[in-house]
Scaffold this active site. Structure first.
Site, short mmCIF file in Angstrom:
data_model
loop_
_atom_site.label_atom_id
_atom_site.label_comp_id
_atom_site.label_asym_id
_atom_site.label_seq_id
_atom_site.Cartn_x
_atom_site.Cartn_y
_atom_site.Cartn_z
N ARG A 1 0.85 -1.19 0.00
CA ARG A 1 0.00 0.00 0.00
C ARG A 1 0.88 1.24 0.00
NH1 ARG A 1 -4.97 1.68 4.06
NH2 ARG A 1 -3.48 1.21 5.71
N ASP B 1 -3.55 3.38 14.16
CA ASP B 1 -2.71 3.87 13.08
C ASP B 1 -3.20 5.26 12.70
OD1 ASP B 1 -5.02 3.46 11.60
OD2 ASP B 1 -4.21 1.79 10.44
#
Length: 532
Positions: A168, A450
């Site tokens: 990603r 996160d």
């Protein structure tokens, strides 16, 4: 590997690091530069369009499925490319930053896919970005094994037992300020994609897989089209057959939810499905529509996947994917296994319930954030899939989602609780402190936080203050209390910097769309003398 010769080469503005020259080769930098030269201006125009769309929405323009693409949605003939090697069975996927320890643990975890995350789970220090590229290269070359100073060994299992690597890259909105092209910073997405593709695409093909990606933060079909054109150009530059790349798009913005089919269509020869990026989806909902009282959300812990608007979002995603022959991947279980037996069982029960809902709804797999959650997720999907690799043939024709269903936030309710307010402040401060120190995935209060979850925490404070459902003086008092607690827990934290970041991103009159660009420029960019 052939690349285009550039009149303006990419320059490295950061200090040299250990083995960085293995990644920052002249050929790799020229390759990244070729992508920037071809697509940098289009990216800038699309970011301008994001801002224009945001202003239109704020002015009252309704969100709806685009009329101009109704023919794409109505056409039954098109489907995405068949599943690529290593992406046929995706019943469990694990996510995490591309550091060496995480890489070994994730690849050995029993998950079918590891998403190596340069975005939400990585604080983008220069060393983290380049070391992450080295980690991926070493993992593919099977030279990543190591032993820690306390004697713990990290060794890759046999190749046929390893998870498939999917990368990603950072989103279109971010830049890499340690690289310069034509006098400006390089789009971070093209850095992460380009360096990995240049060094590892052919290696992955030779190993029986291919260069696979997760695409974050897309807001519309035009941004998907840009990625597709990047893939075509990258494959052509390196002599790799078109269609070798595969990309799964995270549907994690409210605007993208209205263009799921169009996004699959734009990427169809390179598509491997969609993912329900639910944490960023909630963040997007607030930053897009949070100025309206009818989109006021309660504590994030109380916004469950059974809320009507979240059910509409996930069921539409499954129906859309399966209609077009694509995988539908569920959201992340952020729980962290606990050493306390009771807390551990509670966490596993929540994960099991979440994954049972996803599997029964038709998802083909789902995400976990910790290796300890892989067995329970696998067990749930094994129970539904059996020996089948997926359930794409389950088309969910019973699902009929309208625009109003995706926007039915008012059906849930409840004011924020004192515990919810304090938790959001505490999570924001602790995550900001860790992020500015270079840590992008942080275990806090039993969850793996996160950038996406930190974004929710800070924008909820902003939204509650804007609509005066919480008192500003109370928030300021809690801020000082939690800063004091943070200083005791993290003696290394710079409390003034953490306070400043929170005040700018959660307490300001206008909501910054992301905390990361400002924080990156202020705290993570470290330039050295330019070198060619």
């Amino acid at each position: 590997m052939p690349t285009t010769t550039l009149a303006h080469r990419v320059r490295v503005l950061a200090a040299p690091g250990d083995r960085h020259d293995e990644i920052l080769t002249p050929g790799a930098l020229d390759f990244v530069g070729s992508l920037v030269a071809a697509f940098g201006e289009r990216r800038r125009e699309l970011l301008k369009e994001r801002r224009r769309q945001s202003l239109r929405t704020a002015a009252g323009s309704p969100l709806d499925f685009p009329i101009v693409t109704s023919a794409v949605r109505a056409d039954p003939s098109w489907r995405v490319a068949p599943a690529a090697p290593g992406l046929t069975d995706r019943r469990v996927e694990i996510t995490g930053p591309p550091d060496r320890r995480m890489a070994v643990n994730a690849l050995n975890s029993g998950a079918r896919v590891w998403m190596a995350d340069f975005e939400d789970a990585t604080a983008p220090t220069w060393d983290n970005i380049i070391d992450g590229q080295l980690t991926l290269l070493d993992a593919i070359e099977r030279r990543i094994d190591f032993t820690t100073e306390d004697g713990r060994e990290y060794r890759l299992a046999d190749r046929d037992r390893l998870a498939t690597i999917v990368v990603r890259p950072r989103g279109w909105h971010l830049t890499e300020d340690h690289l310069e092209f034509d006098g400006g910073p390089v789009p971070a997405a093209l850095v992460d994609f380009g360096l990995y593709f240049f060094h590892c695409a052919r290696r992955q093909i030779d190993a029986g897989h291919g260069p696979y990606f997760y695409l974050p933060k897309l807001e519309n079909r035009y941004e998907a089209r840009l990625w597709n054109d990047v893939f075509v150009t990258a494959q052509d530059l390196l002599g790799i057959p078109r269609g070798t790349v595969r990309a799964t798009v995270l549907i994690e913005t409210i605007t993208a939810a209205f263009e799921m089919e169009e996004i699959l269509y734009e990427l169809r020869e390179h598509s491997s499905g969609l993912n329900a990026g639910r944490w960023d989806y909630l963040f997007s909902l607030i930053k897009t529509l949070g100025h309206r009282t009818d989109f006021l959300l309660p504590d994030r812990a109380n916004v469950t996947m059974t809320a009507p608007f979240m059910r509409a979002y996930t069921e539409l995603l499954v129906r859309t994917c399966h209609k077009r022959g694509a995988h539908a991947i569920g959201g992340m279980a952020a729980q962290v296994p606990s050493k306390d037996p009771e807390a551990h069982e509670t966490a596993l029960a929540k994960v099991r319930m979440d994954k049972e809902r996803e599997a029964e709804d038709g998802f083909d797999g789902s995400w976990v954030a910790h290796p300890g959650l892989v067995p329970v997720c696998r067990e749930v999907f094994d129970g539904v899939l059996g020996e089948r690799p997926h359930q794409v043939d389950r088309t969910r024709d019973d699902v009929d989602v309208r625009a109003a269903d995706l926007l039915s936030v008012r059906r849930i309710g409840g004011p924020p609780t004192p515990e919810g307010v304090r938790t959001n402040i505490a999570v924001s401060l602790r995550y900001f402190a860790a992020w500015m120190r270079g840590q992008g995935a942080v275990a806090l209060y039993g969850l793996m936080e996160d950038a996406a979850t930190a974004e929710i925490a800070r924008v909820q404070i902003w939204q509650w203050l804007r609509h005066r459902v919480i008192d500003r003086l109370s928030v300021l008092d809690l801020l000082e209390q939690e800063l004091a607690a943070l200083g005791a827990e993290y003696p290394w934290a710079n409390l003034d910097e953490v306070r400043g970041l929170f005040e700018r991103t959660a307490l300001s009159g206008e909501l910054p769309l992301f905390f990361t660009p400002d924080a990156y420029a202020r705290h993570l960019v470290r330039h050295a003398e330019p070198r060619s």
